[in-house]
Design a protein around this motif. Structure first.
Motif, PDB file in Angstrom:
ATOM      1  N   GLU A 236       0.826  -1.200   0.000  1.00 10.11           N
ATOM      2  CA  GLU A 236       0.000   0.000   0.000  1.00 10.11           C
ATOM      3  C   GLU A 236       0.862   1.253   0.000  1.00 10.11           C
ATOM      4  N   MET A 237       2.000   1.197   0.684  1.00 10.67           N
ATOM      5  CA  MET A 237       2.884   2.360   0.734  1.00 10.67           C
ATOM      6  C   MET A 237       3.528   2.641  -0.619  1.00 10.67           C
ATOM      7  N   PHE A 238       3.718   1.603  -1.409  1.00  6.62           N
ATOM      8  CA  PHE A 238       4.360   1.769  -2.706  1.00  6.62           C
ATOM      9  C   PHE A 238       3.384   1.943  -3.863  1.00  6.62           C
ATOM     10  N   SER A 239       2.109   1.646  -3.655  1.00  6.53           N
ATOM     11  CA  SER A 239       1.191   1.712  -4.797  1.00  6.53           C
ATOM     12  C   SER A 239      -0.054   2.553  -4.555  1.00  6.53           C
ATOM     13  N   TRP A 240      -0.352   2.883  -3.300  1.00  7.73           N
ATOM     14  CA  TRP A 240      -1.522   3.725  -3.035  1.00  7.73           C
ATOM     15  C   TRP A 240      -1.091   5.185  -3.075  1.00  7.73           C
ATOM     16  N   TYR A 241      -1.753   5.962  -3.906  1.00  6.05           N
ATOM     17  CA  TYR A 241      -1.440   7.378  -3.987  1.00  6.05           C
ATOM     18  C   TYR A 241      -2.477   8.146  -3.180  1.00  6.05           C
ATOM     19  N   GLY A 242      -2.530   9.424  -3.335  1.00 10.45           N
ATOM     20  CA  GLY A 242      -3.480  10.220  -2.555  1.00 10.45           C
ATOM     21  C   GLY A 242      -2.990  10.430  -1.135  1.00 10.45           C
ATOM     22  N   SER A 243      -3.896  10.370  -0.182  1.00  6.74           N
ATOM     23  CA  SER A 243      -3.548  10.696   1.202  1.00  6.74           C
ATOM     24  C   SER A 243      -2.629   9.671   1.841  1.00  6.74           C
ATOM     25  N   ARG A 244      -2.486   8.469   1.255  1.00  7.85           N
ATOM     26  CA  ARG A 244      -1.569   7.466   1.808  1.00  7.85           C
ATOM     27  C   ARG A 244      -0.123   7.994   1.829  1.00  7.85           C
ATOM     28  N   LEU A 245       0.177   8.970   0.972  1.00  6.10           N
ATOM     29  CA  LEU A 245       1.527   9.531   0.924  1.00  6.10           C
ATOM     30  C   LEU A 245       1.924  10.197   2.242  1.00  6.10           C
ATOM     31  N   GLU A 246       0.936  10.639   2.997  1.00  3.87           N
ATOM     32  CA  GLU A 246       1.247  11.272   4.280  1.00  3.87           C
ATOM     33  C   GLU A 246       1.949  10.293   5.218  1.00  3.87           C
ATOM     34  N   LYS A 247       1.636   9.000   5.081  1.00  3.14           N
ATOM     35  CA  LYS A 247       2.243   7.973   5.923  1.00  3.14           C
ATOM     36  C   LYS A 247       3.430   7.303   5.247  1.00  3.14           C
ATOM     37  N   ALA A 248       3.487   7.371   3.926  1.00  2.29           N
ATOM     38  CA  ALA A 248       4.465   6.586   3.171  1.00  2.29           C
ATOM     39  C   ALA A 248       5.907   6.978   3.453  1.00  2.29           C
ATOM     40  N   PHE A 249       6.190   8.255   3.555  1.00  2.00           N
ATOM     41  CA  PHE A 249       7.585   8.679   3.680  1.00  2.00           C
ATOM     42  C   PHE A 249       8.217   8.223   4.991  1.00  2.00           C
ATOM     43  N   ALA A 250       7.442   8.225   6.074  1.00  2.00           N
ATOM     44  CA  ALA A 250       7.964   7.714   7.343  1.00  2.00           C
ATOM     45  C   ALA A 250       8.231   6.217   7.222  1.00  2.00           C
ATOM     46  N   TYR A 251       7.363   5.517   6.501  1.00  2.00           N
ATOM     47  CA  TYR A 251       7.572   4.082   6.277  1.00  2.00           C
ATOM     48  C   TYR A 251       8.841   3.854   5.459  1.00  2.00           C
ATOM     49  N   PHE A 252       9.029   4.647   4.411  1.00  2.00           N
ATOM     50  CA  PHE A 252      10.212   4.497   3.571  1.00  2.00           C
ATOM     51  C   PHE A 252      11.501   4.695   4.378  1.00  2.00           C
ATOM     52  N   LYS A 253      11.480   5.644   5.297  1.00  2.01           N
ATOM     53  CA  LYS A 253      12.667   5.883   6.128  1.00  2.01           C
ATOM     54  C   LYS A 253      12.985   4.666   6.972  1.00  2.01           C
ATOM     55  N   GLN A 254      11.969   4.107   7.609  1.00  4.76           N
ATOM     56  CA  GLN A 254      12.210   2.938   8.451  1.00  4.76           C
ATOM     57  C   GLN A 254      12.621   1.730   7.621  1.00  4.76           C
ATOM     58  N   LEU A 255      12.086   1.617   6.424  1.00  6.56           N
ATOM     59  CA  LEU A 255      12.478   0.513   5.548  1.00  6.56           C
ATOM     60  C   LEU A 255      13.947   0.623   5.186  1.00  6.56           C
ATOM     61  N   ARG A 256      14.404   1.812   4.819  1.00  2.00           N
ATOM     62  CA  ARG A 256      15.811   1.997   4.468  1.00  2.00           C
ATOM     63  C   ARG A 256      16.712   1.657   5.655  1.00  2.00           C
TER      64      ARG A 256
END
Length: 263
Positions: A236-256
């Motif tokens: 969902e973080m990689f394919s859901w656009y719209g308001s999901r982006l508000e949560k995605a960047f924090a997820y990407f940081k933890q993934l890295r």
């Protein structure tokens, strides 16, 4: 937005049917819950969406008469999620908007457009400010990170990956991931042996959707590719656009951070 497609509406829609899960989530986050009359069975965010709204089918197969009975003022589709036939059928019922999302700019444009269409410009602007702030913070974090070669799997039997001209591929690049299948278009079918015949990825990413990858699949891929780092990621973080982006960047940081710790 959908290229070569004209959309116009001269009133604020009060009854909305959404055939795209990520766009349904966006509608809720813009404060439009009371205006939504129909959603798909895959509209799982927020959790109560499916309980409180009429289910009109999936994203590839809809119950047209159910939609017609709801008498919507507008139907929301997406070029990738919904078929051309669905869009044409929906257009016979009500004005139908078709989004076409390839990158972050497209996603932000959609948020702003929904703000205008549904008279929620204040809410859309606030959401965009939050997303932009999260993006700037992530860009500062990721800019000095090394590029990691990855393959992003979305399906099994046949094996399928995300290639170029996809929102997923764009977000991989934002994460400084080099997609080893970037030379292939959209969602190509591949073989696991192809990873051995090319530059091997440092990580294979198994998306949580649309295919429900499990531990047995991770082991299968590991054995057949000799890539030791096979990691489950939140699709969902990689394919859901719209308001999901508000949560995605924090997820990407933890993934890295997690990936770097595993190296």
């Amino acid at each position: 937005m959908l290229k070569n497609n004209t959309f116009s509406i001269d009133y604020t829609p009060k009854k909305i049917v959404s055939l795209v899960p990520s766009q349904t989530e966006l509608l809720y986050d813009l404060g439009l819950e009371d205006s939504i009359v129909g959603v798909t069975k895959f509209c799982i965010h927020p959790l109560h969406a499916k309980k409180n709204k009429n289910i009109v089918g999936g994203t590839k197969s809809i119950h047209l008469e159910k939609i017609r009975a709801l008498q919507p003022d507008i139907i929301l589709c997406n070029k990738e999620e919904n078929t051309k036939e669905i869009v044409e059928d929906c257009s016979s019922i009500a004005p139908t908007h078709v989004s076409d999302i390839y990158n972050l700019d497209d996603s932000k444009e959609l948020i702003a457009l929904y703000g205008v269409i549904f008279s929620k410009t204040k809410e859309a602007s606030y959401l965009l400010r939050k997303i932009n702030a999260q993006q700037r913070t992530f860009e500062s974090f990721i800019e000095a990170k090394p590029i990691l070669h990855v393959a992003y799997f979305i399906w099994r039997n046949p094996w399928m990956v995300a290639g170029k001209n996809t929102f997923i591929d764009h977000l991989l690049s934002i994460n400084r991931f080099q997609n080893v299948y970037h030379h292939l278009d959209r969602y190509p079918k591949v073989t696991l042996t192809s990873l051995s015949n090319k530059v091997q990825p440092e990580f294979i990413l198994l998306s949580s959707e649309p295919y429900p990858f499990k531990e047995e699949h991770r082991i299968e891929i590991q054995k057949q590719t000799n890539v030791s780092k096979v990691v489950f990621v939140d699709g969902e973080m990689f394919s859901w656009y719209g308001s999901r982006l508000e949560k995605a960047f924090a997820y990407f940081k933890q993934l890295r951070i997690s990936l770097e710790e595993s190296i």
